[in-house]
Write a protein that holds these residues in place. Structure first.
Motif, PDB file in Angstrom:
ATOM      1  N   VAL A  32       0.859  -1.187   0.000  1.00  0.00           N
ATOM      2  CA  VAL A  32       0.000   0.000   0.000  1.00  0.00           C
ATOM      3  C   VAL A  32       0.893   1.234   0.000  1.00  0.00           C
ATOM      4  O   VAL A  32       1.791   1.368   0.820  1.00  0.00           O
ATOM      5  CB  VAL A  32      -0.938   0.014   1.218  1.00  0.00           C
ATOM      6  N   THR A  33       0.637   2.110  -0.971  1.00  0.00           N
ATOM      7  CA  THR A  33       1.357   3.378  -1.075  1.00  0.00           C
ATOM      8  C   THR A  33       0.321   4.488  -1.132  1.00  0.00           C
ATOM      9  O   THR A  33      -0.285   4.711  -2.182  1.00  0.00           O
ATOM     10  CB  THR A  33       2.234   3.408  -2.344  1.00  0.00           C
ATOM     11  N   GLY A  34       0.090   5.141  -0.012  1.00  0.00           N
ATOM     12  CA  GLY A  34      -0.885   6.235   0.012  1.00  0.00           C
ATOM     13  C   GLY A  34      -2.283   5.777  -0.332  1.00  0.00           C
ATOM     14  O   GLY A  34      -2.880   4.975   0.373  1.00  0.00           O
ATOM     15  N   HIS A  35      -2.789   6.256  -1.467  1.00  0.00           N
ATOM     16  CA  HIS A  35      -4.163   5.961  -1.892  1.00  0.00           C
ATOM     17  C   HIS A  35      -4.282   4.660  -2.687  1.00  0.00           C
ATOM     18  O   HIS A  35      -5.392   4.249  -3.013  1.00  0.00           O
ATOM     19  CB  HIS A  35      -4.706   7.099  -2.765  1.00  0.00           C
ATOM     20  N   LEU A  36      -3.154   4.041  -3.024  1.00  0.00           N
ATOM     21  CA  LEU A  36      -3.195   2.885  -3.919  1.00  0.00           C
ATOM     22  C   LEU A  36      -2.548   1.652  -3.287  1.00  0.00           C
ATOM     23  O   LEU A  36      -1.458   1.731  -2.732  1.00  0.00           O
ATOM     24  CB  LEU A  36      -2.467   3.207  -5.226  1.00  0.00           C
ATOM     25  N   GLY A  37      -3.264   0.536  -3.393  1.00  0.00           N
ATOM     26  CA  GLY A  37      -2.716  -0.754  -2.993  1.00  0.00           C
ATOM     27  C   GLY A  37      -2.355  -1.525  -4.251  1.00  0.00           C
ATOM     28  O   GLY A  37      -3.123  -1.547  -5.220  1.00  0.00           O
ATOM     29  N   PHE A  38      -1.186  -2.149  -4.242  1.00  0.00           N
ATOM     30  CA  PHE A  38      -0.680  -2.840  -5.420  1.00  0.00           C
ATOM     31  C   PHE A  38      -0.195  -4.253  -5.047  1.00  0.00           C
ATOM     32  O   PHE A  38       0.973  -4.577  -5.192  1.00  0.00           O
ATOM     33  CB  PHE A  38       0.439  -1.997  -6.035  1.00  0.00           C
ATOM     34  N   PRO A  39      -1.110  -5.091  -4.535  1.00  0.00           N
ATOM     35  CA  PRO A  39      -0.692  -6.452  -4.196  1.00  0.00           C
ATOM     36  C   PRO A  39      -0.393  -7.231  -5.473  1.00  0.00           C
ATOM     37  O   PRO A  39      -1.129  -7.146  -6.459  1.00  0.00           O
ATOM     38  CB  PRO A  39      -1.897  -7.025  -3.452  1.00  0.00           C
ATOM     39  N   HIS A  40       0.712  -7.975  -5.454  1.00  0.00           N
ATOM     40  CA  HIS A  40       1.099  -8.739  -6.638  1.00  0.00           C
ATOM     41  C   HIS A  40       1.993  -9.904  -6.233  1.00  0.00           C
ATOM     42  O   HIS A  40       2.734  -9.814  -5.266  1.00  0.00           O
ATOM     43  CB  HIS A  40       1.826  -7.848  -7.646  1.00  0.00           C
ATOM     44  N   THR A  41       1.867 -10.972  -6.967  1.00  0.00           N
ATOM     45  CA  THR A  41       2.739 -12.127  -6.794  1.00  0.00           C
ATOM     46  C   THR A  41       2.592 -13.031  -8.014  1.00  0.00           C
ATOM     47  O   THR A  41       1.719 -12.822  -8.851  1.00  0.00           O
ATOM     48  CB  THR A  41       2.441 -12.882  -5.480  1.00  0.00           C
ATOM     49  N   GLY A  42       3.456 -14.018  -8.085  1.00  0.00           N
ATOM     50  CA  GLY A  42       3.438 -14.933  -9.217  1.00  0.00           C
ATOM     51  C   GLY A  42       2.478 -16.090  -9.015  1.00  0.00           C
ATOM     52  O   GLY A  42       2.030 -16.371  -7.904  1.00  0.00           O
ATOM     53  N   TYR A  43       2.162 -16.739 -10.118  1.00  0.00           N
ATOM     54  CA  TYR A  43       1.318 -17.936 -10.076  1.00  0.00           C
ATOM     55  C   TYR A  43       1.726 -18.850 -11.221  1.00  0.00           C
ATOM     56  O   TYR A  43       2.439 -18.437 -12.141  1.00  0.00           O
ATOM     57  CB  TYR A  43      -0.166 -17.563 -10.155  1.00  0.00           C
ATOM     58  N   ASN A  44       1.292 -20.082 -11.166  1.00  0.00           N
ATOM     59  CA  ASN A  44       1.626 -21.065 -12.191  1.00  0.00           C
ATOM     60  C   ASN A  44       0.631 -20.936 -13.348  1.00  0.00           C
ATOM     61  O   ASN A  44      -0.388 -21.612 -13.374  1.00  0.00           O
ATOM     62  CB  ASN A  44       1.599 -22.471 -11.599  1.00  0.00           C
ATOM     63  N   GLY A  45       0.927 -20.034 -14.267  1.00  0.00           N
ATOM     64  CA  GLY A  45       0.045 -19.796 -15.400  1.00  0.00           C
ATOM     65  C   GLY A  45       0.793 -19.054 -16.487  1.00  0.00           C
ATOM     66  O   GLY A  45       2.003 -18.840 -16.392  1.00  0.00           O
ATOM     67  N   ASP A  46       0.069 -18.650 -17.524  1.00  0.00           N
ATOM     68  CA  ASP A  46       0.702 -18.030 -18.687  1.00  0.00           C
ATOM     69  C   ASP A  46       0.402 -16.545 -18.866  1.00  0.00           C
ATOM     70  O   ASP A  46       1.139 -15.848 -19.548  1.00  0.00           O
ATOM     71  CB  ASP A  46       0.259 -18.763 -19.967  1.00  0.00           C
ATOM     72  N   ASP A  47      -0.695 -16.059 -18.293  1.00  0.00           N
ATOM     73  CA  ASP A  47      -1.151 -14.697 -18.559  1.00  0.00           C
ATOM     74  C   ASP A  47      -0.976 -13.793 -17.342  1.00  0.00           C
ATOM     75  O   ASP A  47      -1.033 -14.258 -16.202  1.00  0.00           O
ATOM     76  CB  ASP A  47      -2.630 -14.693 -18.944  1.00  0.00           C
ATOM     77  N   ILE A  48      -0.805 -12.506 -17.606  1.00  0.00           N
ATOM     78  CA  ILE A  48      -0.846 -11.515 -16.537  1.00  0.00           C
ATOM     79  C   ILE A  48      -2.323 -11.212 -16.289  1.00  0.00           C
ATOM     80  O   ILE A  48      -3.060 -10.883 -17.213  1.00  0.00           O
ATOM     81  CB  ILE A  48      -0.104 -10.227 -16.942  1.00  0.00           C
ATOM     82  N   CYS A  49      -2.748 -11.356 -15.047  1.00  0.00           N
ATOM     83  CA  CYS A  49      -4.144 -11.094 -14.682  1.00  0.00           C
ATOM     84  C   CYS A  49      -4.193  -9.882 -13.765  1.00  0.00           C
ATOM     85  O   CYS A  49      -3.405  -9.778 -12.826  1.00  0.00           O
ATOM     86  CB  CYS A  49      -4.734 -12.297 -13.961  1.00  0.00           C
ATOM     87  N   ILE A  50      -5.121  -8.978 -14.053  1.00  0.00           N
ATOM     88  CA  ILE A  50      -5.254  -7.756 -13.268  1.00  0.00           C
ATOM     89  C   ILE A  50      -6.710  -7.609 -12.830  1.00  0.00           C
ATOM     90  O   ILE A  50      -7.627  -7.767 -13.637  1.00  0.00           O
ATOM     91  CB  ILE A  50      -4.823  -6.517 -14.088  1.00  0.00           C
ATOM     92  N   LYS A  51      -6.885  -7.282 -11.547  1.00  0.00           N
ATOM     93  CA  LYS A  51      -8.207  -6.972 -10.990  1.00  0.00           C
ATOM     94  C   LYS A  51      -8.098  -5.635 -10.271  1.00  0.00           C
ATOM     95  O   LYS A  51      -7.107  -5.352  -9.609  1.00  0.00           O
ATOM     96  CB  LYS A  51      -8.664  -8.035  -9.986  1.00  0.00           C
TER      97      LYS A  51
END
Length: 122
Positions: A32-51
């Protein structure tokens, strides 16, 4: 964050192990940086997924948090340039309070995308 991870699981984009790794990573070092949270990590897959989530109510732990952008990246990333570009854009959003205030007024992805494109292309 858990809600967004659950959505990716429901869509069969990631497994529950992704959510476990995400929570483990956030406990070690929150994103979390100020107004924005940016949780991210890797997974066993092929595509970048964003929510993306816009918080309409105040978060108990992070009172200034307005937007969460969750990113799931393939463990074996093929196009590192794309990943770096995505991270740079998210960090650029995090440092732009004007843009965050405009983005948080949207409640659908189309409006969010349109504003993001208009503001980031200037």
């Amino acid at each position: 964050m858990d809600y967004l991870a659950d959505e990716l699981i429901k869509e069969n984009k990631v497994t529950s192990h992704f959510k476990y790794k995400l929570n483990k990573r956030e406990k070690k070092s929150n994103t979390v940086t100020g107004h924005l949270g940016f949780p991210h990590t890797g997974y066993n897959g092929d595509d970048i997924c964003i929510k993306i989530a816009f918080l309409n109510t105040q978060c108990l732990d992070y009172k200034d948090l307005k937007i969460i952008i969750l990113v799931a990246t393939p463990d074996s990333m093929k196009n590192e340039y794309l990943l770096i570009k995505i991270y740079e854009e998210i960090l650029s959003i995090a440092s732009n309070n004007y843009l965050i205030s405009k983005l948080q007024n949207h409640n659908n992805f189309q409006d969010f995308s349109k504003t993001l494109i208009e503001e980031m292309s200037e």
